[in-house]
Design an enzyme around this catalytic site. Structure first.
Site, short mmCIF file in Angstrom:
data_model
loop_
_atom_site.label_atom_id
_atom_site.label_comp_id
_atom_site.label_asym_id
_atom_site.label_seq_id
_atom_site.Cartn_x
_atom_site.Cartn_y
_atom_site.Cartn_z
N THR A 130 1.47 -7.06 10.08
CA THR A 130 0.97 -7.57 11.35
C THR A 130 0.64 -9.06 11.28
O THR A 130 0.38 -9.59 10.19
CB THR A 130 -0.31 -6.77 11.72
OG1 THR A 130 -1.00 -7.43 12.76
CG2 THR A 130 -1.27 -6.68 10.54
N ASP A 131 0.62 -9.69 12.45
CA ASP A 131 0.20 -11.10 12.51
C ASP A 131 -1.31 -11.24 12.32
O ASP A 131 -1.81 -12.34 12.09
CB ASP A 131 0.62 -11.75 13.84
CG ASP A 131 0.04 -11.08 15.08
OD1 ASP A 131 -0.65 -10.05 14.96
OD2 ASP A 131 0.28 -11.60 16.20
N GLU A 132 -2.05 -10.11 12.40
CA GLU A 132 -3.52 -10.20 12.34
C GLU A 132 -4.01 -10.64 10.97
O GLU A 132 -5.15 -11.06 10.82
CB GLU A 132 -4.14 -8.86 12.76
CG GLU A 132 -3.68 -8.47 14.14
CD GLU A 132 -4.48 -7.34 14.79
OE1 GLU A 132 -5.63 -7.11 14.42
OE2 GLU A 132 -3.91 -6.70 15.69
N TYR A 149 -9.38 -3.75 9.55
CA TYR A 149 -7.95 -3.44 9.67
C TYR A 149 -7.09 -4.56 9.08
O TYR A 149 -6.26 -4.33 8.19
CB TYR A 149 -7.58 -3.22 11.15
CG TYR A 149 -6.08 -3.28 11.42
CD1 TYR A 149 -5.23 -2.32 10.88
CD2 TYR A 149 -5.52 -4.29 12.20
CE1 TYR A 149 -3.85 -2.37 11.10
CE2 TYR A 149 -4.16 -4.35 12.44
CZ TYR A 149 -3.31 -3.39 11.88
OH TYR A 149 -1.96 -3.45 12.10
N LYS A 163 -4.59 -4.65 5.77
CA LYS A 163 -3.15 -4.97 5.87
C LYS A 163 -2.83 -6.19 4.99
O LYS A 163 -1.79 -6.25 4.35
CB LYS A 163 -2.76 -5.25 7.34
CG LYS A 163 -2.74 -4.03 8.24
CD LYS A 163 -1.74 -2.95 7.82
CE LYS A 163 -0.30 -3.34 8.01
NZ LYS A 163 0.62 -2.20 7.75
#
Ligand code: NAD
Ligand code: TYD
Length: 367
Positions: free
Chosen positions: A132-134, A158, A162
């Site tokens: 993810t970009d997060e 989260y 990741k």
């Protein structure tokens, strides 16, 4: 064949449908069927021998090793994860277990399998990690979108888990030579999206006459990509991505949350107008903000575009219209998900525990 993990979730199930529409190559789908895994997403594959579903955990090394040795896939695509930021704030443990420990065990089992492949099979083998970009954290307004060089600054449990999984994937390439690829994608939307995430939640609540909850001022920005475009990007990275590289995937489509929800309301007003003539937008309700809420994400998708020639097909306007239409056309999917009916089916079908006797392998989705 390929092994997909988390293939009963939102993106994984879209990916399997997309893959089987584009390729003859069969898929083994390993999914633990948490609350987010729903085999109804794959109902259209009933009776299709190219889809083999196995209920199980990516952290179950014995099961994964057995699947690898039996099916000898040429690639592992890891979609399996706990994926909801709000849940990670309430209870990070499951995120640590699946996203970190699970990815580590999957890598370790893949490494053992890869080590024993002959030269030809080894040269084709890939471990593709879906991320993810997060992991890059929050962008200030005016800052350039995230490139692959952006430093990791995860802010939620989260995104921290990741990020840890991405680092493990990188380490397995540099240390052990496992041929890995990583994709970091922006927010997805589309069919089969669990109605705990912003877009499906708002579609569902709008139709049910309930409030559409906007956290804080609603001016947080996300970069939205139609899920099938994410699937085509993953296919392309698997096909042509350079081993050891990471690829950012996004639609160059930054939007404030409030604008996203207003778009959903406008489409619903047109496709399913309320009997009293009012707009669904009247249901928008500002609520307490998410703790540590990242203000802005934006992806620079230049690398995947120039190096691999990938481009998204949908604009936000076309993708969101398809999405709203899909939810209107599939009320029973939404009803089963929101009532939890699909989970009682899982309980009946597999038993409540997740042990070896409760596992079931079937050559098709048997719902
Ligand atoms: P999801 O929560 O809808 O689905 C996750 C799936 O993984 C479910 O089917 C679940 O049953 C399965 N699963 C969970 N733990 C497992 C385990 N230990 N072993 C086997 N299966 C397990 O998630 P999603 O939105 O489809 O996301 C898929 C992947 O894409 C995730 O890795 C996520 O981080 C990443 N991603 C998601 C988005 C997004 O906008 N949804 C954007 C970028 C990247
Ligand atoms: P979400 O769909 O949970 O994805 P993520 O947190 O991974 O980006 O949320 C998207 C954006 O919408 C995020 O800024 C949080 C916000 N949001 C709301 O304002 N209200 C809601 O009820 C939800 C679920 C999210």
């Amino acid at each position: 064949m390929i092994l997909v993990t988390g293939g009963a979730g939102f993106i994984g199930s879209n990916f399997i449908l997309d893959w089987l529409a584009h390729s003859e190559e069969p898929v083994i789908n390993l999914d633990k069927l948490t609350y987010a895994g729903n085999l109804e997403n794959l109902n259209s594959l009933k009776g299709n021998p190219r889809h083999i579903f196995v209920r199980g955990d990516i952290a179950d090394s014995e099961l994964v090793a057995q699947l690898l040795s039996e099916h000898r896939p040429r690639a592992i695509l890891n979609f399996a994860a706990e994926s909801h930021v709000d849940r990670s704030i309430h209870g990070p443990e499951a995120f640590i277990q699946t996203n970190i420990v699970g990815t580590y065990r999957l890598l370790e089992t893949a490494r053992a399998f890869y080590k024993d492949l002959d030269e030809r099979a080894a040269s084709c083998f890939r471990f593709l990690h879906v991320s993810t970009d997060e992991v890059y954290g929050s962008l200030s307004s005016g800052a350039s979108p995230f490139t692959e060089e952006h430093k990791y600054e995860p802010n939620s449990p989260y995104s921290a888990t990741k990020a840890a999984s991405d680092h493990l994937v990188r380490a397995y390439y540099h240390t052990y030579g496992l041929p890995v690829l990583t994709t970091n994608c922006s927010n997805n939307y589309g069919p089969y999206h669990f109605p705990e995430k912003l877009i499906p939640l708002c579609i569902h609540n709008a139709l049910a006459g309930r409030p559409l909850p906007i956290y804080g001022d609603g001016l947080q920005i996300r970069d939205w990509l139609y899920v099938r475009d994410h699937c085509s990007a993953i296919r392309r990275v698997l096909e042509a991505g350079k081993v050891g590289e990471t690829y950012n995937v996004g639609g160059w489509n930054e939007m404030a949350n409030i604008s996203v929800v207003q778009s959903v309301c406008e489409i619903l007003d047109e496709l399913k107008p309320k009997e009293n003539g009012s707009s669904y937008a009247a249901q928008i309700t500002f609520v307490t903000d998410r703790p540590g809420h990242d203000r802005r994400y934006a992806i620079d998708a230049e690398k995947i575009s120039t190096e691999l020639g990938w481009q998204p097909k949908e604009t936000f306007e076309t993708g969101i219209r398809k999405t709203v239409q899909w939810y209107l056309d599939n009320p029973s999917w939404v009803a089963n998900v929101t009532s939890g009916a699909y989970q009682s089916w899982v309980g009946q079908h597999y038993g409540s525990g997740l042990n070896t006797t409760a596992r079931r392998t079937s050559p098709h989705v048997d719902t």
